[in-house]
Design a protein around this motif. Structure first.
Motif, short mmCIF file in Angstrom:
data_model
loop_
_atom_site.label_atom_id
_atom_site.label_comp_id
_atom_site.label_asym_id
_atom_site.label_seq_id
_atom_site.Cartn_x
_atom_site.Cartn_y
_atom_site.Cartn_z
N TRP A 553 91.82 68.89 -22.81
CA TRP A 553 91.63 68.28 -24.12
C TRP A 553 92.95 67.66 -24.57
N GLN A 554 92.97 66.36 -24.68
CA GLN A 554 94.16 65.66 -25.13
C GLN A 554 94.20 65.52 -26.65
N THR A 555 93.04 65.32 -27.25
CA THR A 555 92.93 65.19 -28.70
C THR A 555 91.64 65.86 -29.16
N VAL A 556 91.74 66.75 -30.11
CA VAL A 556 90.59 67.27 -30.83
C VAL A 556 91.02 67.38 -32.29
N ARG A 557 90.40 66.58 -33.13
CA ARG A 557 90.86 66.49 -34.51
C ARG A 557 89.68 66.49 -35.47
#
Length: 694
Positions: A553-557
């Motif tokens: 996961w590189q980005t979870v926002r």
């Protein structure tokens, strides 16, 4: 009150602006301290900017939602509402009501690559732009007259992909894309960007068309944009920017409640007294050409000047229910801004000063409409508009992390109207007294990543050409400008993974300009008292993971954006009725948008967006209210890089997944209760992109 308390306990959010992309194949970042804001010519990090500013990056404009349009992206920002009553028909409001805007963009100043896109008559052909040719949007909320001239709503700064980079920083790349969707949606886009030595060039062509959800709502748009930058020497840079747009969209017209409930897809039907939209071929045909030049001169490390000039031409035709309008707008203007670092040590002080001048010449003819064809000449008018602004702003960085800003501008607007279709020919001049607009702001940094600020600003908005000479066909020399004062305070910052921005304001507006309509649907405008506008805008974002090259996961926002308003009429007359104390028409008391963004190392990404819009009044008497709107959008895609130079992307997106029947844009104070313009039910879009860098 319970639902408002619950939402306020969440506070709010959005994706904080990201840095402008150097190219479409680049990733965005979300570090608050890295976000550079161009508004008010500060070029400071957002956390050091004493103004309510939101930024949308190219990824937020073109990836989160499947359909390439400004509408859904701008509606993720607090205090911003954008409508699309039919494909291609835009309305934009910043911290204000749409009662002044039956169509188009008014009371908002818009710039494209530092060039004024809003003309001297107050008209902005925002629908001439293709969002796929925009790399960044910066929204300044509230009166910004101290630097950008007349307007009480706000200012929007648009930039093309790669804007602000030098020729040496440009990458050589090309991209092609195609999409298809429900209700006959289809489009293509082709872009190329190249830079070598001291020259850079960006070219973009986009096509989009749709059959529309409603009867009489087809649309197509072809858009070609060019941006070239040339470094003459170490001190001088010249840029050329060109735009051509060919846009046509049908206008189905508003429905009353009975018609809307029975069949929301129908166009406005004919009656024994007035023909309907289909019978009259109601539509907009608009061709726009725009050419601008920019010259940047760096005198030394402390002083630099940017001067821009532009010319524009728009050919506009509108077969309407009762008439057929043909209009030609010719515009010319320029803007010059000098930035001077007066003091570098001790108390760093910057002075910004300059001016803006615009002139517009409009030929406007109304004919009878015989089944979509022009008939007998009804009115033959010429209008000339001129607008000038002189401004100065002083900004000082004081000890203890305090930044003080003081700005002042002089604004002057005038219109000249001549009607040739009556004898004797008499010209009318409507000039407005020059107005001085001050703004003062004070910001205090609380550490490196948190700040608070307060500001006082004044607003002034002269009537636009389309208001002094509306579709009702008369010239109104008595219409007065809107004037107002805005008080604002805010706190913003970043604590580890958590970002926040909370602003409160009170804007008191006098001589409010509002729309009225006659039975045919043609509108006219009047001044009707004052409004008291109080609001709270919040943004919050939380990163669930910290990006690392080795992580899946590189980005979870998670993010949310909330707007809470209490806008009320003061000393406000509607005919013989006093509606003081009523809610301002067209302004929801609560709007909240929440989302989840996720990206993975293998190239999969997903965006989930939910929007809630509370009921709001559709007429000044507050007797009719809108329905509650709940919209759910989801986009899932896959993007992969091959051989370090090829990028392939595929995505599918669903809009209005809850399948709600709703109106994305109401006709406020509409005659006969024709408030409703139905938006598409559940619909889907899919697309492919191929890019290469060399």
């Amino acid at each position: 009150m319970m639902k408002y308390g619950y939402v306020l306990s969440l506070l709010s959010v959005s994706v904080f602006a990201q840095q402008p992309e150097s190219g479409r194949l680049e990733k965005d970042t979300i570090q608050l301290n890295e976000v550079t804001v161009r508004g008010y010519e500060t070029n400071r990090p957002l956390v050091e900017t004493a103004a309510s500013v939101n930024v949308l990056s190219g990824k937020e404009l073109t990836q989160r939602f499947g359909t390439p349009a400004l509408v859904p992206a701008l509606n993720t920002l607090p205090g911003v509402r954008m409508d699309e009553r039919s494909p291609g028909s835009y309305r934009l409001s910043i911290r204000g009501s749409l009662i002044r805007s039956p169509f188009g963009v008014r009371n908002v100043k818009i710039y494209w690559n530092e060039l004024p896109l809003t003309d001297a008559g107050g008209t902005t052909y925002l629908n001439a732009l293709d969002v796929r040719a925009i790399g960044r949007v910066e929204v300044i909320k509230g009166p910004a007259g101290s630097l950008y001239g007349a307007g009480t709503g706000g200012t929007v700064l648009l930039s093309g992909p790669g804007s602000g980079t030098t020729a040496r920083e440009y990458s050589n790349q090309a991209e092609i894309s195609a999409l298809v969707g429900s209700y006959g949606l289809q489009g293509q886009n082709y872009s190329i960007q190249t830079g070598k030595n001291n020259a850079a060039l960006s070219l973009n062509y986009g096509h989009l068309q749709s059959d529309g959800y409603r009867q009489q709502s087809r649309m197509y748009r072809d858009n070609l944009s060019l941006n070239g930058t040339f470094a003459v020497n170490s001190k001088q840079t010249i840029s050329v920017m060109g735009l051509y747009s060919d846009l046509a969209y049908q206008t189905p017209g508003g429905l009353n409640a009975t018609q809307f409930r029975a069949n929301p897809r129908q166009a406005r039907p004919s009656t024994p007294a007035v023909p309907g939209s289909v019978a009259q071929g109601a539509a907009i045909y608009q061709r726009t050409g725009y050419l601008g030049f920019s010259h940047q001169y760096r005198w030394n490390d402390r002083i630099q000047n940017t001067t821009v000039v532009y010319t524009s031409l728009t050919d506009f035709a509108n077969p309407f229910i009762t008439n057929y309008e043909k209009r030609t707008d010719q515009g010319v203007g320029g803007r010059t801004v000098t930035r001077w670092q007066v003091v570098e040590e001790g108390v760093p002080t910057q002075l910004v000063f300059g001016g803006e001048w615009q002139q517009n010449f409009t030929v406007d003819r109304n004919y009878g409409n015989r089944a979509g064809q022009p008939d007998t000449l009804q009115a033959d008018d010429e209008l000339r508009a001129s607008q000038s602004v002189l401004f100065a702003q002083l900004e000082a960085t004081l000890p203890l992390g305090i930044i003080a800003t003081a700005g002042l501008s002089r604004n002057e607007v005038a219109y000249r109207f001549t009607r040739f279709s009556v004898q004797p020919v008499i010209g009318q001049l409507r000039g407005f007294e020059p107005v001085w607009l001050p703004r003062v702001a004070l910001l205090k940094k609380l550490g490196e990543f948190i700040s608070v600020f307060a500001s006082v600003s004044t607003g002034y908005s002269a009537p636009t050409i389309q208001e002094v000479r509306p579709s009702e066909g008369t010239f109104n020399p008595a219409l007065e400008p809107e004037r107002g004062t805005n008080l604002e305070a805010a706190v913003r910052g970043q604590l580890s993974r958590f970002q926040f921005d909370v602003a409160v304001y009170q804007f008191k507006l006098r001589q409010t300009i509002v729309r009225r309509s006659v039975e045919s649907g043609a509108e006219y405008f009047i001044n009707a008292g004052a409004t008291d506008q109080k609001g709270v805008e919040t943004q919050l974002a939380y990163r669930l993971v910290v990006p690392k090259a080795s992580n899946f996961w590189q980005t979870v926002r998670l993010w949310n954006s909330t707007t809470v308003t209490n806008y009320r009429f003061r000393n406000y007359q509607q005919g013989t009725a006093d509606v003081s104390g009523n809610r301002v028409t067209g302004v929801p008391p609560l709007v909240t948008v929440s989302g989840l963004d996720a990206e993975t190392r293998v190239g999969l990404y997903a965006h989930l967006t939910h929007q809630f819009i509370d009921k709001f009044p559709l007429d000044d008497a507050n007797t009719v209210k809108s329905d509650i709107i709940r919209l759910l959008n989801a986009t899932v895609g896959y993007r992969k890089t091959f051989a370090k130079r090829w990028v392939v992307e595929a995505y599918v997106s669903g809009d209005n997944l809850l399948d709600q029947t709703y109106s994305l844009g109401y006709d406020l104070n509409a005659f006969g209760g024709r408030y409703y313009n139905a938006a598409p039910r559940r619909n889907f879009t899919g697309g492919l992109k191929l890019g290469v860098r060399w």
